[in-house]
Design a protein around this motif. Structure first.
Motif, PDB file in Angstrom:
ATOM      1  N   THR A 187     -10.149  -0.921  -0.014  1.00 50.99           N
ATOM      2  CA  THR A 187     -10.027  -2.359  -0.278  1.00 50.99           C
ATOM      3  C   THR A 187      -8.755  -2.920   0.335  1.00 50.99           C
ATOM      4  OG1 THR A 187     -11.252  -2.123  -2.348  1.00 50.99           O
ATOM      5  CG2 THR A 187      -9.924  -4.113  -2.072  1.00 50.99           C
ATOM      6  N   ILE A 217      -9.126  -3.349   4.051  1.00 49.93           N
ATOM      7  CA  ILE A 217      -9.874  -4.550   4.426  1.00 49.93           C
ATOM      8  C   ILE A 217      -8.975  -5.779   4.380  1.00 49.93           C
ATOM      9  CG2 ILE A 217     -11.733  -6.106   3.725  1.00 49.93           C
ATOM     10  CD1 ILE A 217     -13.293  -3.634   2.823  1.00 49.93           C
ATOM     11  N   TRP A 218      -8.246  -5.933   3.260  1.00 50.60           N
ATOM     12  CA  TRP A 218      -7.385  -7.106   3.124  1.00 50.60           C
ATOM     13  C   TRP A 218      -6.232  -7.084   4.121  1.00 50.60           C
ATOM     14  CZ3 TRP A 218      -9.051 -11.289   1.099  1.00 50.60           C
ATOM     15  CH2 TRP A 218     -10.002 -11.256   0.080  1.00 50.60           C
TER      16      TRP A 218
END
Length: 325
Positions: A17, A20-21
């Protein structure tokens, strides 16, 4: 980009996650800087060609070549291969496509780079050009009108040392021709430097990115194209405000909106069939040494030059210090 981010964030669901950010944030920053630089330097092939044809001022055209050489240097330093998201189409497509793209940019009054800069100035009618481009690529994605070509990449034929020498030679040439007629050498140098670096990094991290091809881009992060585009236009807006300390939206007339949409449609058709607009040709095709890119760019500029010589052009730089002494 995935391998690059894994080294930073590690592995596991939380790390995925974060990756991705982090990727979205990085692409957003690069897009913002790209848009800022496009507006700061009034980087546009139409402006450059008009100055060359009508005023015999080659400096702005030379800086476009400079951007391609700088892009090649970035690829060489990072040991990356320039990659076209779709391979080159046959000459039966490429030749008329390059001329169509030239006609479209002439009608629009700006190339892809220049349109981003104009929108930052509040000239939102240039957004209709992107609407025309979008419509062409969307229609092609629905009806599959163009033969599919596999992506193509190529290693640079020379190393970073020789490319750096070539870049210095181009800089020296532009400095020589700029001394008596230009007062914007440093502005153009910094702007094109930022464009060459940021566009190339985006192309490396997200193969398939192109300002002219928002539909069908090959991106590993689903929202990457939207993030880059939004941040790019935000950067252009920020640049205009930074330069002028004010901002005024210029609403289009119906006539202007129709003309820009038609121009964008022609630009989209050209970019679809080459495949690639002036951004892809300059920052990917030329660095990879593709003769198709050279031919397409020469035909595109030649079409522009003939139209400007015959009918004239109102395209001009908006950056401070870009006037003749």
């Amino acid at each position: 980009m995935s391998e690059f981010l894994v080294n930073i964030t590690g592995s596991g669901p939380a790390a995925a996650t974060m990756k991705i950010w982090a990727g979205i944030a990085l692409l957003g920053v690069l897009g913002f800087v790209l848009g800022f630089a496009l507006n700061q330097g009034s980087i546009c092939t139409v402006i450059a060609t008009r100055e060359l044809v009508s005023e015999k001022r080659p400096a702005r055209f030379i800086v476009l070549v400079e951007g391609a050489v700088l892009a090649a240097l970035v690829y060489a330093i990072l040991k990356a291969s320039p990659t076209m998201p779709q391979g080159w189409l046959p000459l039966a497509y490429l030749v008329p496509a390059a001329m169509l793209f030239g006609l479209g940019t002439y009608l629009n009054g700006a190339c892809v780079f220049g349109s981003v800069g104009h929108i930052g100035n509040g000239e939102i009618d240039f957004g209709f050009a992107f609407l025309g481009i979008f419509a062409v690529f969307y229609a092609e994605s629905l009806f599959d009108l163009v033969p599919d070509q596999p992506p193509t990449s190529a290693s640079l034929p020379v190393g970073p040392a020789l490319i750096a020498l070539a870049l210095l030679a181009v800089l020296a040439l532009r400095f020589g021709v700029s001394r008596r007629s230009e007062s914007n050498f440093m502005r153009l140098t910094l702007s094109m430097g930022a464009i060459g670096i940021t566009f190339t990094l985006v192309a490396i991290f997200e193969p398939g990115f192109s300002i002219t091809a928002p539909i069908g881009s090959i991106v590993s992060i689903p929202v990457a194209g939207a993030v880059i585009s939004v941040c790019m236009f935000a950067g252009s807006f920020a640049s205009a405000r930074f330069m002028r300390r004010r901002f005024t939206l210029k609403w289009p007339t119906v006539k202007t909106a129709v003309r820009r949409t038609l121009a964008g449609t022609l630009m989209g058709l050209g970019a679809l069939l080459i495949p690639g607009g002036n951004d892809t040709l300059l920052m990917i095709g030329l660095p990879m040494g593709a003769w198709q890119a050279v031919l397409a760019y020469v035909l595109f500029v030649a079409t522009l030059a003939v139209l400007i010589a015959k009918f004239g052009s109102m395209a001009k730089s908006w950056s401070c210090g870009d006037t003749k002494r």
